[in-house]
Design a protein around this motif. Structure first.
Motif, PDB file in Angstrom:
ATOM      1  N   CYS A 161      20.585   0.582   7.538  1.00 19.22           N
ATOM      2  CA  CYS A 161      19.119   0.518   7.491  1.00 19.22           C
ATOM      3  C   CYS A 161      18.504   1.880   7.781  1.00 19.22           C
ATOM      4  O   CYS A 161      17.348   1.987   8.167  1.00 19.22           O
ATOM      5  CB  CYS A 161      18.605  -0.509   8.503  1.00 19.22           C
ATOM      6  SG  CYS A 161      19.207  -2.175   8.241  1.00 19.22           S
ATOM      7  N   ARG A 178      14.467   5.868   4.634  1.00 15.30           N
ATOM      8  CA  ARG A 178      13.787   5.235   3.507  1.00 15.30           C
ATOM      9  C   ARG A 178      14.538   5.651   2.251  1.00 15.30           C
ATOM     10  O   ARG A 178      14.525   6.824   1.873  1.00 15.30           O
ATOM     11  CB  ARG A 178      12.325   5.646   3.457  1.00 15.30           C
ATOM     12  CG  ARG A 178      11.598   5.307   4.744  1.00 15.30           C
ATOM     13  CD  ARG A 178      10.110   5.550   4.688  1.00 15.30           C
ATOM     14  NE  ARG A 178       9.520   5.192   5.978  1.00 15.30           N
ATOM     15  CZ  ARG A 178       8.310   4.697   6.140  1.00 15.30           C
ATOM     16  NH1 ARG A 178       7.528   4.512   5.089  1.00 15.30           N
ATOM     17  NH2 ARG A 178       7.853   4.383   7.335  1.00 15.30           N
ATOM     18  N   THR A 199       4.394   6.461   1.304  1.00 11.28           N
ATOM     19  CA  THR A 199       5.084   5.257   1.790  1.00 11.28           C
ATOM     20  C   THR A 199       4.750   4.973   3.255  1.00 11.28           C
ATOM     21  O   THR A 199       5.381   4.104   3.870  1.00 11.28           O
ATOM     22  CB  THR A 199       6.612   5.397   1.643  1.00 11.28           C
ATOM     23  OG1 THR A 199       7.089   6.393   2.550  1.00 11.28           O
ATOM     24  CG2 THR A 199       6.997   5.762   0.225  1.00 11.28           C
ATOM     25  N   ASP A 200       3.767   5.674   3.792  1.00  7.11           N
ATOM     26  CA  ASP A 200       3.482   5.508   5.224  1.00  7.11           C
ATOM     27  C   ASP A 200       1.991   5.668   5.490  1.00  7.11           C
ATOM     28  O   ASP A 200       1.577   6.562   6.229  1.00  7.11           O
ATOM     29  CB  ASP A 200       4.275   6.524   6.043  1.00  7.11           C
ATOM     30  CG  ASP A 200       4.085   6.335   7.543  1.00  7.11           C
ATOM     31  OD1 ASP A 200       4.008   5.180   7.989  1.00  7.11           O
ATOM     32  OD2 ASP A 200       4.015   7.340   8.269  1.00  7.11           O
ATOM     33  N   PRO A 226       9.823   2.375  -4.334  1.00  7.68           N
ATOM     34  CA  PRO A 226      10.468   1.645  -3.240  1.00  7.68           C
ATOM     35  C   PRO A 226      11.108   0.347  -3.724  1.00  7.68           C
ATOM     36  O   PRO A 226      10.612  -0.299  -4.646  1.00  7.68           O
ATOM     37  CB  PRO A 226       9.302   1.361  -2.278  1.00  7.68           C
ATOM     38  CG  PRO A 226       8.314   2.436  -2.567  1.00  7.68           C
ATOM     39  CD  PRO A 226       8.426   2.700  -4.032  1.00  7.68           C
ATOM     40  N   ASP A 227      12.225  -0.012  -3.088  1.00  6.87           N
ATOM     41  CA  ASP A 227      12.904  -1.251  -3.439  1.00  6.87           C
ATOM     42  C   ASP A 227      12.038  -2.448  -3.081  1.00  6.87           C
ATOM     43  O   ASP A 227      11.222  -2.396  -2.161  1.00  6.87           O
ATOM     44  CB  ASP A 227      14.240  -1.354  -2.707  1.00  6.87           C
ATOM     45  CG  ASP A 227      15.208  -0.254  -3.124  1.00  6.87           C
ATOM     46  OD1 ASP A 227      15.954   0.208  -2.262  1.00  6.87           O
ATOM     47  OD2 ASP A 227      15.186   0.141  -4.310  1.00  6.87           O
ATOM     48  N   GLU A 228      12.267  -3.549  -3.779  1.00 10.39           N
ATOM     49  CA  GLU A 228      11.413  -4.722  -3.636  1.00 10.39           C
ATOM     50  C   GLU A 228      11.431  -5.277  -2.213  1.00 10.39           C
ATOM     51  O   GLU A 228      10.414  -5.722  -1.692  1.00 10.39           O
ATOM     52  CB  GLU A 228      11.873  -5.801  -4.619  1.00 10.39           C
ATOM     53  CG  GLU A 228      10.932  -6.997  -4.701  1.00 10.39           C
ATOM     54  CD  GLU A 228      11.368  -7.980  -5.767  1.00 10.39           C
ATOM     55  OE1 GLU A 228      10.553  -8.825  -6.145  1.00 10.39           O
ATOM     56  OE2 GLU A 228      12.522  -7.910  -6.213  1.00 10.39           O
ATOM     57  N   TRP A 229      12.596  -5.218  -1.530  1.00  9.69           N
ATOM     58  CA  TRP A 229      12.685  -5.818  -0.200  1.00  9.69           C
ATOM     59  C   TRP A 229      11.964  -4.997   0.866  1.00  9.69           C
ATOM     60  O   TRP A 229      11.658  -5.480   1.933  1.00  9.69           O
ATOM     61  CB  TRP A 229      14.146  -6.018   0.197  1.00  9.69           C
ATOM     62  CG  TRP A 229      14.871  -4.752   0.542  1.00  9.69           C
ATOM     63  CD1 TRP A 229      15.433  -3.875  -0.331  1.00  9.69           C
ATOM     64  CD2 TRP A 229      15.093  -4.209   1.846  1.00  9.69           C
ATOM     65  NE1 TRP A 229      15.994  -2.814   0.341  1.00  9.69           N
ATOM     66  CE2 TRP A 229      15.815  -3.008   1.687  1.00  9.69           C
ATOM     67  CE3 TRP A 229      14.764  -4.627   3.148  1.00  9.69           C
ATOM     68  CZ2 TRP A 229      16.200  -2.209   2.763  1.00  9.69           C
ATOM     69  CZ3 TRP A 229      15.151  -3.826   4.220  1.00  9.69           C
ATOM     70  CH2 TRP A 229      15.861  -2.635   4.017  1.00  9.69           C
ATOM     71  N   ARG A 230      11.698  -3.746   0.565  1.00 10.67           N
ATOM     72  CA  ARG A 230      10.988  -2.894   1.510  1.00 10.67           C
ATOM     73  C   ARG A 230       9.995  -2.052   0.711  1.00 10.67           C
ATOM     74  O   ARG A 230      10.275  -0.938   0.316  1.00 10.67           O
ATOM     75  CB  ARG A 230      11.980  -2.007   2.264  1.00 10.67           C
ATOM     76  CG  ARG A 230      11.419  -1.419   3.540  1.00 10.67           C
ATOM     77  CD  ARG A 230      12.496  -0.673   4.317  1.00 10.67           C
ATOM     78  NE  ARG A 230      11.965  -0.142   5.567  1.00 10.67           N
ATOM     79  CZ  ARG A 230      12.624   0.678   6.368  1.00 10.67           C
ATOM     80  NH1 ARG A 230      13.844   1.053   6.068  1.00 10.67           N
ATOM     81  NH2 ARG A 230      12.086   1.120   7.481  1.00 10.67           N
ATOM     82  N   ALA A 231       8.837  -2.628   0.471  1.00  6.10           N
ATOM     83  CA  ALA A 231       7.936  -2.070  -0.543  1.00  6.10           C
ATOM     84  C   ALA A 231       7.060  -0.931  -0.044  1.00  6.10           C
ATOM     85  O   ALA A 231       6.489  -0.208  -0.840  1.00  6.10           O
ATOM     86  CB  ALA A 231       7.030  -3.181  -1.085  1.00  6.10           C
ATOM     87  N   TYR A 232       6.911  -0.763   1.292  1.00  7.05           N
ATOM     88  CA  TYR A 232       6.025   0.261   1.839  1.00  7.05           C
ATOM     89  C   TYR A 232       4.644   0.204   1.195  1.00  7.05           C
ATOM     90  O   TYR A 232       4.234   1.115   0.469  1.00  7.05           O
ATOM     91  CB  TYR A 232       6.636   1.650   1.660  1.00  7.05           C
ATOM     92  CG  TYR A 232       7.991   1.802   2.272  1.00  7.05           C
ATOM     93  CD1 TYR A 232       8.187   1.684   3.645  1.00  7.05           C
ATOM     94  CD2 TYR A 232       9.109   2.051   1.483  1.00  7.05           C
ATOM     95  CE1 TYR A 232       9.439   1.814   4.207  1.00  7.05           C
ATOM     96  CE2 TYR A 232      10.374   2.183   2.051  1.00  7.05           C
ATOM     97  CZ  TYR A 232      10.531   2.070   3.409  1.00  7.05           C
ATOM     98  OH  TYR A 232      11.775   2.202   3.966  1.00  7.05           O
ATOM     99  N   PHE A 289       4.559  -4.899  -5.023  1.00  8.75           N
ATOM    100  CA  PHE A 289       4.398  -5.785  -3.872  1.00  8.75           C
ATOM    101  C   PHE A 289       3.129  -6.600  -3.951  1.00  8.75           C
ATOM    102  O   PHE A 289       3.110  -7.792  -3.630  1.00  8.75           O
ATOM    103  CB  PHE A 289       4.393  -4.935  -2.597  1.00  8.75           C
ATOM    104  CG  PHE A 289       4.089  -5.700  -1.347  1.00  8.75           C
ATOM    105  CD1 PHE A 289       5.067  -6.455  -0.731  1.00  8.75           C
ATOM    106  CD2 PHE A 289       2.820  -5.647  -0.782  1.00  8.75           C
ATOM    107  CE1 PHE A 289       4.798  -7.147   0.444  1.00  8.75           C
ATOM    108  CE2 PHE A 289       2.547  -6.354   0.372  1.00  8.75           C
ATOM    109  CZ  PHE A 289       3.530  -7.099   0.992  1.00  8.75           C
TER     110      PHE A 289
END
Length: 403
Positions: free
Chosen positions: A102, A105, A231-232, A276-282, A399
């Motif tokens: 994990c 990013r 992304t933040d 960003p990947d779908e599971w962690r879209a930011y 997202f």
């Protein structure tokens, strides 16, 4: 470079005479005002007014002061970024060590946050947004920065040589600690976290003219974040300054002198090389605000649409970013091109949204697009743009599409 071996307290230390001083790098001929601020910061450090580490955050970042002790900037060294090898805050090191699956990013290049900060300022300037405090890449050295034991030992060795063998010691270009490369962002005064003011505005609605100012500033923030694919962006890392004109009869009197401004800080987690990947879209957290439901104003369209729809302008922007990013020791041209492919896709979507009169929330619901230099293959629906670029629509929805 002359290498001299000194034996200090029974410990052998190699002292390299080809050290560098921050002044060898910090040249800004096109921006004398910024150059003067950096010079004041260097003079302050030389006179013992050292940068102060900021307690918040997960990296080593510092308030930089002038010789009088006034804060003039925020310095974020590359080596002290969240996963940098000299990050003084142990939480990220523990995260990397114990949870490598994990770690970080996955859509961002590691240890390029300082470039992202400076690049966001460049994009802001090129688009005329005026929401990012001026930020550039600089070199600074200070005793309060986090250095390795070896660097500190070398510094002590050079000082010892200068004291004991002056003729040899004078051959060192730099006697102190080595300068660190990082981003230097001008400090803005009178601002507070957006979350504070947004709660105030819910309880005390703004006058109409100030509300329009806020909406205009908010749209500029949206444009910036979408283009650089931040992304933040939460409500704690953009700031609002609300200057009121005065009071009359115990109630706030608002005139044309009142104004409201937004400052977009903490831009170090932008410019991804893939969406960003779908599971962690930011997600963009400003998309939850009521201002995101209002269609982009004509003022914003007039400001940026003609530039964003000009492929020559976009190419010039990419070239300017290339000149900045290539200075990093870990620069990879292929990965940089992927970063620009994402940015071009963001620009394409934003251009269409502005033309169609969409709102920010409708913008972030649009399908993700990548615009890369023409080549065969690829995934998703592909459209060729002339002979130079290929536009790819990704099948996965963003997202916010579920809203």
């Amino acid at each position: 470079a002359l290498n001299s071996l000194y034996v200090l307290c029974g410990i052998s230390i190699w002292c390299v005479c080809s050290g560098t001083h921050g002044g060898d790098f910090n040249h800004f001929p096109d921006d004398p005002e910024f150059a003067d601020i950096i010079q004041r910061a260097e003079h302050a450090i030389e006179n013992g007014v050292f940068p102060e580490r900021i307690s918040q955050g997960s990296s080593g970042s510092y308030f930089v002061k002038d010789p009088k002790g006034k804060i003039i900037g925020v310095f974020k060294p590359k080596s002290e970024e969240p996963y940098g090898h000299l990050n003084p805050k142990w939480t990220k090191y523990f995260h990397k060590l114990c949870c490598p699956c994990c770690f970080g990013r996955g859509c961002l290049l590691p240890n390029q946050g300082y470039l992202s900060e400076a690049a966001a300022s460049l994009v802001d300037s090129k688009l005329g947004l005026g929401v990012v405090p001026k930020t550039k890449v600089v070199y600074l050295a200070s005793e309060t920065f986090h250095y390795s034991a070896i660097d500190r030992a070398k510094s002590r060795g050079k000082k010892y040589a200068l004291e004991k063998v002056p003729k040899v010691g004078r051959r060192f270009h730099r006697v102190g600690l080595p300068p660190k490369v990082g981003s230097f962002q001008l400090f803005v005064e009178g601002y507070r976290e957006a979350d504070y003011w947004l709660r105030r505005f819910e309880a005390e609605p703004l006058p109409e003219n100030i509300r329009k100012q806020l909406q205009s500033q908010f749209e500029r923030l949206v444009v910036l974040d979408y283009v650089i694919r931040n992304t933040d962006r939460g409500n704690d890392n953009w700031l609002i300054k609300y200057e009121k004109s005065g009071e009359e009869g115990g109630e706030q009197k608002v005139s044309l002198d009142s104004c409201i401004k937004i400052a977009a800080i903490d831009n170090g987690l932008a410019f991804p090389f893939k969406h960003p990947d779908e599971w962690r879209a930011y997600p963009f957290h400003w998309a939850w605000l009521p201002q995101a439901k209002v269609a982009f104003s004509q003022e914003t369209r007039d400001l940026v649409l003609s530039r964003l729809s000009d492929m020559n302008f976009v190419q010039d922007l990419c070239e300017d970013l290339y000149e900045m990013f290539k200075t990093d020791k870990g620069f990879d041209k292929t990965m940089f091109e992927r970063q620009m492919s994402v940015m071009r896709g963001q620009v394409l979507n934003l251009t269409q949204a502005l033309k169609d009169g969409k709102s920010p929330i409708q913008l972030v619901q649009m399908p993700r697009v990548v615009v890369e230099r023409s080549r065969s293959g690829g995934q998703g629906r592909v459209v060729t743009l002339g002979n130079a670029f290929t536009q790819t629509f990704h099948c996965k929805r963003p997202f916010f599409s579920s809203w």
